[in-house]
Write a protein that holds these residues in place. Structure first.
Motif, mmCIF file in Angstrom:
data_model
loop_
_atom_site.group_PDB
_atom_site.id
_atom_site.type_symbol
_atom_site.label_atom_id
_atom_site.label_comp_id
_atom_site.label_asym_id
_atom_site.label_seq_id
_atom_site.Cartn_x
_atom_site.Cartn_y
_atom_site.Cartn_z
ATOM 1 N N UNK A 258 0.821 -1.206 0.000
ATOM 2 C CA UNK A 258 0.000 0.000 0.000
ATOM 3 C C UNK A 258 0.857 1.259 0.000
ATOM 4 N N UNK A 259 1.963 1.231 0.728
ATOM 5 C CA UNK A 259 2.843 2.399 0.751
ATOM 6 C C UNK A 259 3.387 2.685 -0.641
ATOM 7 N N UNK A 260 3.781 1.628 -1.351
ATOM 8 C CA UNK A 260 4.289 1.800 -2.714
ATOM 9 C C UNK A 260 3.190 2.284 -3.654
ATOM 10 N N UNK A 261 1.995 1.671 -3.538
ATOM 11 C CA UNK A 261 0.882 2.069 -4.391
ATOM 12 C C UNK A 261 0.441 3.494 -4.100
ATOM 13 N N UNK A 262 0.458 3.866 -2.814
ATOM 14 C CA UNK A 262 0.067 5.220 -2.449
ATOM 15 C C UNK A 262 1.013 6.264 -3.005
ATOM 16 N N UNK A 263 2.305 5.961 -2.977
ATOM 17 C CA UNK A 263 3.286 6.883 -3.555
ATOM 18 C C UNK A 263 3.041 7.073 -5.049
ATOM 19 N N UNK A 264 2.739 5.964 -5.735
ATOM 20 C CA UNK A 264 2.496 6.039 -7.179
ATOM 21 C C UNK A 264 1.210 6.796 -7.506
#
Length: 343
Positions: A258-264
């Motif tokens: 989720x952290x990676x997806x949120x950054x994107x």
């Protein structure tokens, strides 16, 4: 109080003479030694100690292990002021700590008047005091005495309240609060072991009357747990604690995704791109939305699945609805293909 362990193992005292070390004491010291392996050498480690069996066994184990592993050991005891004699009891705990080599040993009074009921208010005041005192003393970690039984109770309470994976994952082994690492060495140690360790060391734990007060859900569950063990089998507590460990690993992995997806999905202005969210699995997407709510200032303790579901509907069931109201007076709305704070 638990009886003396029947099968002590051998250890050497300073003169090379073999002396008895009970399995309970050994288990507590081993758990603390393993917890300290990831803590900065030479730094000050504090035991949070109420004077109950769990935290008393923890503090005693820290007093033994810390100097032998190149670390300094101290103690914090918090006086909630909720019972007659609480200040005197906190002073006694601090005095005992000084006698066994835990230095500094401080008693910190707090005022319990926060929201969410007396139990939640006391917990919030306690952690604020622990984190603030640790920061003031430049401590590198605070150890907490929660046991495997506490973890099992936490899982059952989360299930009863309809908690999701984050609740079922129970208490973390390690958590950062206001920049201070809080570590729970005893999540694989039973409550019976901490009581036995106190008995074997000649310590007299304080019995908190709140632990038997039926006004508290955890106290009612603690009284009912032996019935559940009789009904479902003696491995119930171990199985619940193992469930927490397994779910915690899944939660950690999903949080990382989720952290990676949120950054994107985050635009330069801090809004979220709906198109980037739409194709995400629900477990990842809802975490991104929760992170948005927290980033905007919504208090985590007040965020519920109702709030997150309403945010998710802005992505997956958009039909022109108005902004979602979140705790803290925050509103999040959709403008075209963006989710952002509504002003």
């Amino acid at each position: 109080m638990a009886g003396r362990a029947s099968s002590p193992v051998a250890r050497r005292d300073g003169g090379g003479v073999m002396a008895a070390l009970s399995p309970a004491v050994a288990a507590c010291r081993l758990a603390v030694r393993q917890a300290l392996a990831g803590v900065q050498p030479g730094g000050l480690v504090l035991a949070a100690c109420s004077g109950g069996a769990d935290s008393l066994a923890l503090a005693s184990a820290l007093a033994f292990v810390a100097p032998r592993s190149g670390r300094r050991a101290g103690l914090i005891t918090v006086d909630h002021g909720l019972q007659v004699g609480s200040a005197e009891r906190a002073a006694e705990v601090a005095c005992w700590a000084g006698r066994v080599g835990l230095e500094p040993a401080v008693a910190v009074p707090v005022t319990v008047d926060g929201a969410g009921g007396p139990e939640a208010a006391a917990r919030a005041a306690r952690y604020e005091a622990l984190a603030g005192t640790a920061a003031r003393l430049s401590a590198v970690a605070v150890l907490l005495g929660h046991t495997r039984d506490d973890q099992a109770e936490t899982v059952l309470l989360a299930l009863a309240r309809g908690g999701g994976p984050r609740g079922i994952a129970g208490m973390r082994n390690r958590r950062i609060i206001d920049g201070v690492p809080f570590i729970r060495p005893f999540l694989a140690v039973s409550r019976a072991q901490t009581r036995a360790a106190c008995t074997d060391l000649g310590l007299s734990p304080w019995e908190d009357p709140h632990n038997a007060d039926p006004a508290y859900a955890r106290s009612r569950l603690r009284a009912a747990l032996p019935v559940l063990v009789d009904t479902l089998g003696p491995d119930l507590v171990d199985n619940l604690a193992r469930t927490a460990r397994l779910v915690a690993a899944d939660v950690e992995a999903l949080d990382a995704l989720a952290a990676s997806a949120g950054t994107a999905a985050t635009e330069p202005d801090g809004s979220l791109d709906v198109a980037a969210l739409t194709g995400l699995p629900a477990a990842v997407r809802t975490r991104v939305l929760r992170d948005l709510a927290l980033r905007l200032g919504a208090p985590g303790a007040a965020l519920s699945s109702i709030h997150i579901d309403a945010l998710d509907a802005l992505v997956t069931d958009w039909h022109g609805q108005g902004p979602v109201s979140l705790p803290g007076g925050i509103e999040v709305g959709r403008r075209g293909h963006r989710l952002a704070a509504h002003s």
